[in-house]
Design an enzyme around this catalytic site. Structure first.
Site, short mmCIF file in Angstrom:
data_model
loop_
_atom_site.label_atom_id
_atom_site.label_comp_id
_atom_site.label_asym_id
_atom_site.label_seq_id
_atom_site.Cartn_x
_atom_site.Cartn_y
_atom_site.Cartn_z
N HIS A 55 10.04 0.29 7.72
CA HIS A 55 9.65 -0.88 8.06
C HIS A 55 9.62 -1.93 7.16
O HIS A 55 9.95 -3.10 7.23
CB HIS A 55 8.30 -0.57 8.79
N ASP A 56 8.71 -1.64 5.80
CA ASP A 56 8.40 -2.73 5.08
C ASP A 56 9.57 -3.50 4.36
O ASP A 56 9.37 -4.70 4.17
CB ASP A 56 7.40 -2.07 3.98
N ASP B 237 6.85 0.90 1.76
CA ASP B 237 6.27 -0.09 0.65
C ASP B 237 7.23 0.19 -0.67
O ASP B 237 7.69 -0.42 -1.39
CB ASP B 237 4.76 0.34 0.45
N PHE C 173 -0.46 -0.20 13.10
CA PHE C 173 -1.15 0.18 12.06
C PHE C 173 -1.53 -1.03 10.95
O PHE C 173 -2.95 -1.01 10.85
CB PHE C 173 -0.56 1.19 11.03
N ASN C 174 -0.97 -1.87 10.37
CA ASN C 174 -1.45 -2.70 9.24
C ASN C 174 -2.20 -3.68 9.97
O ASN C 174 -3.18 -4.00 9.26
CB ASN C 174 -0.03 -3.46 8.79
N THR D 247 2.91 -6.17 3.05
CA THR D 247 3.60 -4.83 3.73
C THR D 247 2.72 -3.82 4.20
O THR D 247 2.91 -2.70 4.63
CB THR D 247 4.52 -4.37 2.84
N ASN E 101 -2.24 2.66 3.58
CA ASN E 101 -1.66 3.96 4.10
C ASN E 101 -2.50 5.27 3.18
O ASN E 101 -2.48 6.31 3.57
CB ASN E 101 -0.28 4.13 3.58
N ASP F 169 0.87 -1.23 0.11
CA ASP F 169 0.02 -0.16 -0.19
C ASP F 169 0.84 1.32 0.19
O ASP F 169 0.65 2.16 0.99
CB ASP F 169 -1.13 0.05 1.31
#
Length: 334
Positions: free
Chosen positions: A240-241, A15, A166-167, A125, A39, A10
């Site tokens: 992060h991703d 990402d 969040f995810n 992700t 996102n 996303d």
């Protein structure tokens, strides 16, 4: 041999970097890219994915738009972190191609079924809506998927709430389906990804690559650093991703251990929490894993190496598969 993956994303600043890492590292064979609301809205993140692919010269890989809303809940986006476009900061090129006609869930299922069992890894992700729908639509893929390596959750840490990442928080019901489906799940959560900060030495190494995609990543990190500083108080942004992709490339860079994991869906204060049972050794046959330790230097070497290999591509040509005019699919599959 390169690891075959489907990247479900996303974009999203991190990402976008995950997509570039998957494209540029020889340890990955990118079979398909699918998008999901997260996102930002589905239309925005799908356009972002196509723009990044255009900028990086990603050809021959089908892109498909997926779920435009969570399974049960209202849409939540992360404009406070990623901006109104989902990729605020750098100037994005107009996409040179579109999505294939299939819904992302169908593309995920078809891709898994088209390859030998145990050879395709799903790398989500973003929110887990597409992956949950795929598992419910075609349960036979669960035993065929090699594993699911997801960015989301965390052991004892949250960012959307005190305990929920969040995810997972935006679609906890989907996350519950994915974590409990029976396939191998590797959770690359916040306790790992908060180690993947892009400090001054990282930024310098990225700028030294000197290509258009590297400048694009540097501009992404400029914006990302500002929002993480203002919203969450980080001195440098955690990226992060790409950590999920890095685990697939080399599990010694992003190290995971077996841990029983479940997703809370009904707690008054804990909905979206990934609950890790750390009371003792994981039971024999545990199929859920939590990433706990990052080799920071080797992780960023992977990212910089991927950017170096991508080089300065020209505008991407259309993918080989037929493309549909609409950027997003309007309905989720039943």
């Amino acid at each position: 041999m390169a690891e075959k993956i489907v990247l479900d994303c996303d974009p999203g600043h991190d990402d976008a970097i995950a997509l570039l890492l998957a494209h540029g590292d020889p340890g990955i064979e990118l079979l398909a890219v699918t998008t999901v609301v997260g996102n930002q809205t589905l239309a925005k993140v799908t356009r972002n994915a196509l723009s990044v692919a255009t900028m990086a010269g990603i050809t021959g890989v089908p892109f498909a738009a997926g779920a435009d809303r969570p399974l049960l809940r209202e849409i939540e986006v992360a404009a406070d972190i990623h901006g109104e476009s989902g990729l605020d900061g750098p100037e994005l090129p107009e996409p040179a191609f579109g999505v294939v006609g299939a819904h992302a869930v169908d593309l995920i299922v078809e891709t898994v079924l088209a390859h030998e069992p145990g050879t395709v890894t799903l790398v989500p992700t973003g929110g887990l809506t597409n992956i949950a729908l795929a598992a419910r639509r075609a349960p036979e893929i669960v035993e065929r998927v090699k594993r699911v390596v997801l960015m989301g959750g965390g052991v004892g840490v949250g960012n959307r709430t005190a305990v929920a990442e969040f995810n997972i928080a935006i679609d906890p019901e989907a996350a519950d389906i994915v974590f409990s489906a029976g396939w191998e799940v590797v959770m690359v959560g916040l306790d790992l990804t908060h180690q993947a900060v892009a400090g001054p030495e990282v930024r310098e190494a990225i700028r030294a690559v000197g290509t258009g995609p590297a400048r694009f990543v540097d501009e992404l990190l400029d914006f990302f650093a500002g929002t993480y500083r203002d919203v969450q108080g980080f001195d440098a942004p955690p990226v992060h991703d790409p950590c999920a992709v890095a685990h697939v490339i080399d599990p010694t860079v992003v190290r995971a251990v077996p841990v029983p994991l479940v997703v809370e869906t009904t707690g008054r204060y804990t909905t979206g929490m990934t609950v890790a049972d750390l009371r003792g050794p994981a039971p024999e046959g545990c199929r859920t894993y939590a990433a706990r330790e990052l080799d920071h230097g080797r992780f960023w070497d992977l990212v910089v190496g991927a950017l170096t290999r991508i080089g300065d591509p020209t505008v991407a040509a259309p993918v080989a598969a037929p493309v549909a005019a609409p950027v997003v699919a309007s309905e989720q599959p039943a």
